[in-house]
Design a protein around this motif. Structure first.
Motif, PDB file in Angstrom:
ATOM      1  N   GLU A 264      37.641  50.162  40.234  1.00 52.77           N
ATOM      2  CA  GLU A 264      38.512  51.339  40.202  1.00 52.77           C
ATOM      3  C   GLU A 264      39.943  51.014  40.618  1.00 52.77           C
ATOM      4  O   GLU A 264      40.866  51.776  40.331  1.00 52.77           O
ATOM      5  CB  GLU A 264      37.984  52.425  41.155  1.00 52.77           C
ATOM      6  CG  GLU A 264      36.634  52.997  40.795  1.00 52.77           C
ATOM      7  CD  GLU A 264      36.146  53.993  41.833  1.00 52.77           C
ATOM      8  OE1 GLU A 264      35.415  54.914  41.461  1.00 52.77           O
ATOM      9  OE2 GLU A 264      36.500  53.850  43.031  1.00 52.77           O
ATOM     10  N   VAL A 265      40.115  49.889  41.302  1.00 52.97           N
ATOM     11  CA  VAL A 265      41.385  49.608  41.969  1.00 52.97           C
ATOM     12  C   VAL A 265      42.532  49.397  40.985  1.00 52.97           C
ATOM     13  O   VAL A 265      43.604  50.014  41.105  1.00 52.97           O
ATOM     14  CB  VAL A 265      41.250  48.392  42.909  1.00 52.97           C
ATOM     15  CG1 VAL A 265      42.592  48.085  43.582  1.00 52.97           C
ATOM     16  CG2 VAL A 265      40.177  48.652  43.961  1.00 52.97           C
ATOM     17  N   ALA A 266      42.334  48.532  39.998  1.00 51.66           N
ATOM     18  CA  ALA A 266      43.417  48.220  39.055  1.00 51.66           C
ATOM     19  C   ALA A 266      43.834  49.458  38.258  1.00 51.66           C
ATOM     20  O   ALA A 266      45.031  49.707  38.055  1.00 51.66           O
ATOM     21  CB  ALA A 266      42.984  47.105  38.113  1.00 51.66           C
ATOM     22  N   GLU A 267      42.864  50.231  37.809  1.00 53.35           N
ATOM     23  CA  GLU A 267      43.184  51.432  37.040  1.00 53.35           C
ATOM     24  C   GLU A 267      43.971  52.424  37.894  1.00 53.35           C
ATOM     25  O   GLU A 267      44.892  53.090  37.410  1.00 53.35           O
ATOM     26  CB  GLU A 267      41.896  52.075  36.529  1.00 53.35           C
ATOM     27  CG  GLU A 267      42.126  53.264  35.608  1.00 53.35           C
ATOM     28  CD  GLU A 267      42.952  52.921  34.386  1.00 53.35           C
ATOM     29  OE1 GLU A 267      43.753  53.788  33.958  1.00 53.35           O
ATOM     30  OE2 GLU A 267      42.817  51.793  33.859  1.00 53.35           O
ATOM     31  N   THR A 268      43.632  52.498  39.179  1.00 52.39           N
ATOM     32  CA  THR A 268      44.354  53.382  40.094  1.00 52.39           C
ATOM     33  C   THR A 268      45.812  52.936  40.226  1.00 52.39           C
ATOM     34  O   THR A 268      46.733  53.765  40.210  1.00 52.39           O
ATOM     35  CB  THR A 268      43.687  53.386  41.480  1.00 52.39           C
ATOM     36  OG1 THR A 268      42.340  53.851  41.337  1.00 52.39           O
ATOM     37  CG2 THR A 268      44.430  54.291  42.440  1.00 52.39           C
ATOM     38  N   GLU A 275      52.489  47.739  37.169  1.00 56.28           N
ATOM     39  CA  GLU A 275      51.924  46.729  36.282  1.00 56.28           C
ATOM     40  C   GLU A 275      51.001  45.854  37.127  1.00 56.28           C
ATOM     41  O   GLU A 275      51.410  45.396  38.201  1.00 56.28           O
ATOM     42  CB  GLU A 275      53.031  45.854  35.680  1.00 56.28           C
ATOM     43  CG  GLU A 275      54.041  46.606  34.841  1.00 56.28           C
ATOM     44  CD  GLU A 275      55.232  45.735  34.471  1.00 56.28           C
ATOM     45  OE1 GLU A 275      55.351  44.625  35.047  1.00 56.28           O
ATOM     46  OE2 GLU A 275      56.042  46.166  33.643  1.00 56.28           O
ATOM     47  N   VAL A 276      49.790  45.620  36.682  1.00 64.32           N
ATOM     48  CA  VAL A 276      48.852  44.783  37.437  1.00 64.32           C
ATOM     49  C   VAL A 276      49.052  43.328  37.035  1.00 64.32           C
ATOM     50  O   VAL A 276      48.863  42.953  35.872  1.00 64.32           O
ATOM     51  CB  VAL A 276      47.391  45.224  37.200  1.00 64.32           C
ATOM     52  CG1 VAL A 276      46.433  44.269  37.909  1.00 64.32           C
ATOM     53  CG2 VAL A 276      47.185  46.647  37.711  1.00 64.32           C
ATOM     54  N   VAL A 277      49.455  42.514  37.992  1.00 64.34           N
ATOM     55  CA  VAL A 277      49.728  41.098  37.747  1.00 64.34           C
ATOM     56  C   VAL A 277      48.461  40.258  37.902  1.00 64.34           C
ATOM     57  O   VAL A 277      48.199  39.338  37.136  1.00 64.34           O
ATOM     58  CB  VAL A 277      50.815  40.584  38.728  1.00 64.34           C
ATOM     59  CG1 VAL A 277      51.078  39.096  38.525  1.00 64.34           C
ATOM     60  CG2 VAL A 277      52.103  41.392  38.560  1.00 64.34           C
ATOM     61  N   ASP A 278      47.645  40.604  38.910  1.00 69.61           N
ATOM     62  CA  ASP A 278      46.435  39.826  39.182  1.00 69.61           C
ATOM     63  C   ASP A 278      45.483  40.678  40.014  1.00 69.61           C
ATOM     64  O   ASP A 278      45.918  41.565  40.770  1.00 69.61           O
ATOM     65  CB  ASP A 278      46.790  38.538  39.940  1.00 69.61           C
ATOM     66  CG  ASP A 278      45.618  37.561  40.033  1.00 69.61           C
ATOM     67  OD1 ASP A 278      44.632  37.744  39.293  1.00 69.61           O
ATOM     68  OD2 ASP A 278      45.700  36.630  40.848  1.00 69.61           O
ATOM     69  N   GLU A 279      44.208  40.413  39.894  1.00 67.93           N
ATOM     70  CA  GLU A 279      43.200  41.034  40.755  1.00 67.93           C
ATOM     71  C   GLU A 279      42.001  40.100  40.846  1.00 67.93           C
ATOM     72  O   GLU A 279      41.597  39.490  39.862  1.00 67.93           O
ATOM     73  CB  GLU A 279      42.764  42.407  40.230  1.00 67.93           C
ATOM     74  CG  GLU A 279      42.116  42.383  38.861  1.00 67.93           C
ATOM     75  CD  GLU A 279      41.509  43.731  38.486  1.00 67.93           C
ATOM     76  OE1 GLU A 279      40.894  44.375  39.356  1.00 67.93           O
ATOM     77  OE2 GLU A 279      41.649  44.125  37.313  1.00 67.93           O
ATOM     78  N   ARG A 280      41.470  39.965  42.052  1.00 62.13           N
ATOM     79  CA  ARG A 280      40.275  39.151  42.250  1.00 62.13           C
ATOM     80  C   ARG A 280      39.740  39.385  43.661  1.00 62.13           C
ATOM     81  O   ARG A 280      40.478  39.805  44.551  1.00 62.13           O
ATOM     82  CB  ARG A 280      40.564  37.667  42.032  1.00 62.13           C
ATOM     83  CG  ARG A 280      41.567  37.047  42.984  1.00 62.13           C
ATOM     84  CD  ARG A 280      41.791  35.577  42.640  1.00 62.13           C
ATOM     85  NE  ARG A 280      42.664  34.897  43.592  1.00 62.13           N
ATOM     86  CZ  ARG A 280      43.973  34.867  43.521  1.00 62.13           C
ATOM     87  NH1 ARG A 280      44.587  35.509  42.544  1.00 62.13           N
ATOM     88  NH2 ARG A 280      44.680  34.213  44.421  1.00 62.13           N
ATOM     89  N   ASP A 281      38.473  39.092  43.827  1.00 61.89           N
ATOM     90  CA  ASP A 281      37.836  39.238  45.132  1.00 61.89           C
ATOM     91  C   ASP A 281      38.011  37.938  45.910  1.00 61.89           C
ATOM     92  O   ASP A 281      37.434  36.906  45.551  1.00 61.89           O
ATOM     93  CB  ASP A 281      36.352  39.564  44.961  1.00 61.89           C
ATOM     94  CG  ASP A 281      35.678  39.963  46.268  1.00 61.89           C
ATOM     95  OD1 ASP A 281      36.320  39.827  47.341  1.00 61.89           O
ATOM     96  OD2 ASP A 281      34.512  40.398  46.229  1.00 61.89           O
ATOM     97  N   LEU A 282      38.799  37.985  46.966  1.00 64.06           N
ATOM     98  CA  LEU A 282      39.062  36.781  47.767  1.00 64.06           C
ATOM     99  C   LEU A 282      37.851  36.348  48.574  1.00 64.06           C
ATOM    100  O   LEU A 282      37.867  35.280  49.197  1.00 64.06           O
ATOM    101  CB  LEU A 282      40.249  37.037  48.705  1.00 64.06           C
ATOM    102  CG  LEU A 282      41.574  37.385  48.034  1.00 64.06           C
ATOM    103  CD1 LEU A 282      42.660  37.614  49.084  1.00 64.06           C
ATOM    104  CD2 LEU A 282      41.998  36.300  47.049  1.00 64.06           C
ATOM    105  N   ALA A 283      36.792  37.177  48.570  1.00 62.61           N
ATOM    106  CA  ALA A 283      35.566  36.812  49.280  1.00 62.61           C
ATOM    107  C   ALA A 283      34.617  36.000  48.406  1.00 62.61           C
ATOM    108  O   ALA A 283      33.624  35.454  48.906  1.00 62.61           O
ATOM    109  CB  ALA A 283      34.852  38.076  49.766  1.00 62.61           C
TER     110      ALA A 283
END
Length: 363
Positions: A264-268, A275-283
């Motif tokens: 849900e995070v990027a769409e929010t 503009e979303v540059v990057d998204e990933r789970d650092l865990a």
């Protein structure tokens, strides 16, 4: 005579043990808060138990938590109750970080914070916003390493006072400023900052879009914003009773209106204008488990719990402090289960950019 000697010896052992627990061991990371100084933040000592009971009453009225106007008081009460215990038992950075072989928890924490500043390309002299700064551990690490000018915002007045004290002790009061305010309605003009970050803070917002929209407003066009979000992962099954219990335990023990799903995070962020540059789970592997420190801290918890119980019995620690500490321990168990099962992450990273003004792009 022998009995007197035995009593004196026993008394000496008890005194030495208490002195070791309270004064020698100090806090988990930095001796900035002593056990004998634990308080209820801005809450008077005689009202801590009442406010603890009031905190739990929110969960008996779940619709109240969903109301934006109710959440600030809910979160403020929580941080009044836990800030001193967090500082004493965890350190000045109220967040997790992946464990790193051969690195201490303090070093792993610092590297996790510096990563946020790297992602937004922080530079000396940049005006950077810390959204939900707590007592300012991350801002001091970033200001010291990057030379940026950090402004932090927290809803809790007691945390503002603690952060300013730490900033002064660190000699960073010229680079670190802290204000008391709601990150849903920040007291800053439009386009005021060169970059922004939030580390495990926006999870307290009832509506994530509202926070992102407010950060968007105060950023300059072209500026970057990174957030480490608390989320349920793809492994979470809402029909699994154990999964639901773990997530609800995390929410109740950490003043969360409700955890979001990772997808849900990027769409929010996009709906807020970013503009979303990057998204990933650092865990995610190869990162080391972020919950290792919680597992290793069980002995420290019992040590601390004994100390707080004794101080409460002696009326040095305010009534209700033992209940707050026990709540945090139970929450740590839920967090550990969330990490072990992989259904929860406290560090889903999203990197966003506020678009350039069209006039600037054409020039």
């Amino acid at each position: 005579m022998e009995s007197l000697t035995l009593i004196c010896t026993a008394g000496g052992v008890i005194f030495a043990t208490l002195y070791w627990f309270i004064c020698i061991l100090g806090s988990a990371e930095q001796k900035g808060k002593r056990a004998v100084d634990i308080s209820g933040g801005s809450i008077s000592a005689e009202n801590i138990q009442h406010n603890y009971d009031q905190y739990w009453s929110f969960f008996r009225r779940p619709k109240e938590i969903e109301k934006t106007d109710k959440v600030p008081h809910f979160v403020d009460t929580f941080y009044n109750l836990v800030t001193d215990i967090y500082e004493w038992g965890w350190g000045q950075s109220f967040h997790f970080s992946p464990s790193i072989p051969s690195k201490s928890h303090r070093d792993a924490t610092r590297l996790h914070e510096e990563m946020a500043a790297d992602l937004i390309s922080a530079k000396p002299g940049d005006k950077i916003l810390d959204v939900g700064c707590g007592v300012g551990g991350p801002m001091r690490a970033i200001a010291a390493h990057f030379g940026s000018e950090i402004t932090g915002i927290t809803i809790n007045e007691y945390q503002v006072a603690r952060a300013r004290l730490h900033n002064k002790k660190a000699g960073l009061e010229d680079k670190c400023n802290v204000v008391c305010g709601n990150f849903l309605d920040m007291p800053f003009p439009d386009s005021a900052f060169d970059g922004a970050y939030s580390i495990e803070a926006t999870c307290h917002a009832p509506n994530l879009k509202d926070v992102y929209a407010e950060v968007f407003r105060v950023l300059k066009p072209g500026a970057l914003y990174v957030s480490y979000e608390w989320v349920t992962t793809s492994k979470f099954d809402g029909k699994n009773a154990e999964h639901v219990e773990v997530i609800q335990g995390i929410e109740r023990g950490d003043a969360l209106p409700g955890l979001r799903r990772y997808d849900e995070v990027a769409e929010t962020a996009k709906r807020a204008g970013f503009e979303v540059v990057d998204e990933r789970d650092l865990a995610e592997p190869p990162a080391g488990p972020w919950w290792t420190r919680l597992k290793m801290g069980k002995i420290a918890y019992w040590r601390n719990h004994i100390v707080i119980s004794i101080l409460a019995a002696l009326r040095i620690a305010p009534k209700g402090t033992v209940d707050v500490h026990e709540m945090l321990f139970k929450t740590a168990e839920y967090l550990t289960k969330g990490g072990d099962s992989g259904i929860f992450s406290p560090m889903y990273m999203i990197l966003c950019r506020k678009p350039q003004d069209k006039a600037e792009e054409s020039s």
